[in-house]
Structures are given as C-alpha cells and as structure tokens.
Design a protein around this motif. Structure first.
Motif, PDB file in Angstrom:
ATOM      1  N   VAL A 170      13.294  84.099  11.968  1.00 14.54           N
ATOM      2  CA  VAL A 170      12.434  85.275  12.053  1.00 14.54           C
ATOM      3  C   VAL A 170      10.984  84.824  12.047  1.00 14.54           C
ATOM      4  N   LEU A 171      10.123  85.696  12.545  1.00 12.14           N
ATOM      5  CA  LEU A 171       8.702  85.398  12.619  1.00 12.14           C
ATOM      6  C   LEU A 171       8.078  85.418  11.231  1.00 12.14           C
ATOM      7  N   ASP A 172       7.290  84.413  10.929  1.00  9.77           N
ATOM      8  CA  ASP A 172       6.551  84.312   9.686  1.00  9.77           C
ATOM      9  C   ASP A 172       5.547  85.470   9.601  1.00  9.77           C
ATOM     10  N   CYS A 173       5.292  85.987   8.404  1.00 10.71           N
ATOM     11  CA  CYS A 173       4.390  87.135   8.216  1.00 10.71           C
ATOM     12  C   CYS A 173       2.911  86.755   8.210  1.00 10.71           C
ATOM     13  N   ASN A 174       2.601  85.478   8.283  1.00 12.23           N
ATOM     14  CA  ASN A 174       1.200  85.044   8.272  1.00 12.23           C
ATOM     15  C   ASN A 174       0.493  85.299   9.602  1.00 12.23           C
ATOM     16  N   GLY A 175       1.240  85.646  10.632  1.00 12.07           N
ATOM     17  CA  GLY A 175       0.637  85.900  11.929  1.00 12.07           C
ATOM     18  C   GLY A 175       0.311  84.647  12.709  1.00 12.07           C
ATOM     19  N   ASN A 176       0.918  83.530  12.321  1.00 11.46           N
ATOM     20  CA  ASN A 176       0.649  82.257  12.996  1.00 11.46           C
ATOM     21  C   ASN A 176       1.744  81.888  13.993  1.00 11.46           C
ATOM     22  N   ASN A 177       2.627  82.846  14.292  1.00  8.83           N
ATOM     23  CA  ASN A 177       3.713  82.661  15.260  1.00  8.83           C
ATOM     24  C   ASN A 177       4.676  81.536  14.914  1.00  8.83           C
ATOM     25  N   GLU A 178       4.780  81.199  13.627  1.00 10.86           N
ATOM     26  CA  GLU A 178       5.760  80.213  13.180  1.00 10.86           C
ATOM     27  C   GLU A 178       7.061  80.944  12.857  1.00 10.86           C
ATOM     28  N   CYS A 179       8.164  80.235  12.908  1.00 12.23           N
ATOM     29  CA  CYS A 179       9.467  80.830  12.634  1.00 12.23           C
ATOM     30  C   CYS A 179      10.066  80.223  11.371  1.00 12.23           C
ATOM     31  N   CYS A 180      10.766  81.068  10.620  1.00 11.37           N
ATOM     32  CA  CYS A 180      11.399  80.653   9.370  1.00 11.37           C
ATOM     33  C   CYS A 180      12.871  81.043   9.413  1.00 11.37           C
ATOM     34  N   PRO A 181      13.714  80.335   8.669  1.00 10.53           N
ATOM     35  CA  PRO A 181      15.142  80.661   8.670  1.00 10.53           C
ATOM     36  C   PRO A 181      15.405  82.091   8.206  1.00 10.53           C
ATOM     37  N   GLU A 182      16.160  82.821   8.972  1.00  8.81           N
ATOM     38  CA  GLU A 182      16.509  84.193   8.615  1.00  8.81           C
ATOM     39  C   GLU A 182      17.334  84.231   7.334  1.00  8.81           C
ATOM     40  N   SER A 183      18.063  83.161   7.056  1.00  2.45           N
ATOM     41  CA  SER A 183      18.901  83.095   5.858  1.00  2.45           C
ATOM     42  C   SER A 183      18.079  83.125   4.572  1.00  2.45           C
ATOM     43  N   TRP A 184      16.771  82.900   4.666  1.00  2.00           N
ATOM     44  CA  TRP A 184      15.909  82.946   3.493  1.00  2.00           C
ATOM     45  C   TRP A 184      15.600  84.368   3.069  1.00  2.00           C
ATOM     46  N   LEU A 185      15.829  85.345   3.933  1.00  3.19           N
ATOM     47  CA  LEU A 185      15.565  86.744   3.583  1.00  3.19           C
ATOM     48  C   LEU A 185      16.593  87.218   2.561  1.00  3.19           C
ATOM     49  N   GLY A 186      16.128  87.694   1.427  1.00  2.00           N
ATOM     50  CA  GLY A 186      17.032  88.223   0.407  1.00  2.00           C
ATOM     51  C   GLY A 186      17.916  87.191  -0.241  1.00  2.00           C
ATOM     52  N   ASP A 187      17.467  85.927  -0.292  1.00  2.63           N
ATOM     53  CA  ASP A 187      18.293  84.857  -0.858  1.00  2.63           C
ATOM     54  C   ASP A 187      18.085  84.637  -2.352  1.00  2.63           C
ATOM     55  N   GLY A 188      17.258  85.479  -2.982  1.00  3.25           N
ATOM     56  CA  GLY A 188      17.012  85.333  -4.416  1.00  3.25           C
ATOM     57  C   GLY A 188      15.753  84.571  -4.735  1.00  3.25           C
ATOM     58  N   PHE A 189      15.114  83.994  -3.741  1.00  2.79           N
ATOM     59  CA  PHE A 189      13.876  83.248  -3.944  1.00  2.79           C
ATOM     60  C   PHE A 189      12.756  83.910  -3.154  1.00  2.79           C
ATOM     61  N   CYS A 190      11.595  83.989  -3.758  1.00  3.78           N
ATOM     62  CA  CYS A 190      10.461  84.636  -3.107  1.00  3.78           C
ATOM     63  C   CYS A 190       9.807  83.690  -2.111  1.00  3.78           C
ATOM     64  N   HIS A 191       9.690  84.153  -0.891  1.00  2.00           N
ATOM     65  CA  HIS A 191       8.992  83.411   0.156  1.00  2.00           C
ATOM     66  C   HIS A 191       7.787  84.255   0.557  1.00  2.00           C
ATOM     67  N   ASP A 192       6.662  84.009  -0.127  1.00  2.00           N
ATOM     68  CA  ASP A 192       5.440  84.742   0.182  1.00  2.00           C
ATOM     69  C   ASP A 192       4.328  83.746   0.468  1.00  2.00           C
TER      70      ASP A 192
END
Length: 108
Positions: free
Chosen positions: A6-28
């Motif tokens: 999925v697209l990173d929320c920083n607006g830098n067009n980087e992609c992050c693993p979708e599996s990190w969404l809702g995995d119990g760890f905060c990715h902010d």
C-alpha cells in the motif's frame, strides 16, 4: 504499488507491506520502519496508547473473553504478531503469566 503493498501516508510515493496494516504494531511517522501507515483505518487501533482500551480486551470487543485468550496464546506461540499492549503484567515480556492475568480478569 504492486500487489500486497500500500502507498505510504507520507506522500513520498513509497510502498509498504499491506500485511503491516492492523498487525498490532504502530506504523506512523515515528516508526523505525520508515513506513507511515497512520492514514489507514486498519492502523488506527495499532497506534492507540494501551491505556486507551479496557485492560485485557485485546480484540477491542468491549468485553474480555476466550477470544482474547486465543489472541494472547497465538502471540506467545508466535502464530500471530504481538502488541506491547499484550504485556498485561507489565514485566516487559509477553508469556504465560499474561494469560493468567487475563484469566483472572475473566473470572472476576
């Protein structure tokens, strides 16, 4: 992004693993992973402070029950990811003693 990312929320067009969404760890923006996923609904619960939820309610169902025990057991057995919020006895380790705390909450 390619499938599974999925697209990173920083607006830098980087992609992050979708599996990190809702995995119990905060990715902010403070995450050591350099992936900010805080703009996704699935990440909101991951980024809340542990004190903002009912102690022992690991699935945020507003009740502590056997489902929470299963979540904790899967964490301990490394079947699923863990959250620091699962350290119910606050000893900096997630283990069987946290299940005992959880069972005591259910029995009370």
């Amino acid at each position: 992004c390619e499938e599974g990312y999925v697209l990173d929320c920083n607006g830098n067009n980087e992609c992050c693993p979708e599996s990190w969404l809702g995995d119990g760890f905060c990715h902010d923006s403070n995450s050591s992973t350099n992936c900010n996923l805080s703009c996704y609904q699935q990440e909101i619960l991951d980024c809340q402070e542990c004190s903002n939820y009912f102690i022992g309610d690991l699935n945020y169902g507003f009740i502590v029950n056997v489902e929470d025990v299963i979540i904790l057991l899967n964490c301990i057995l490394q079947i699923s990811s863990c959250s620091i919020c699962y350290d119910l006895d606050s000893n900096d380790d997630i283990n069987i003693s946290d299940i005992i705390v959880l069972l005591n909450i259910i029995l009370d």
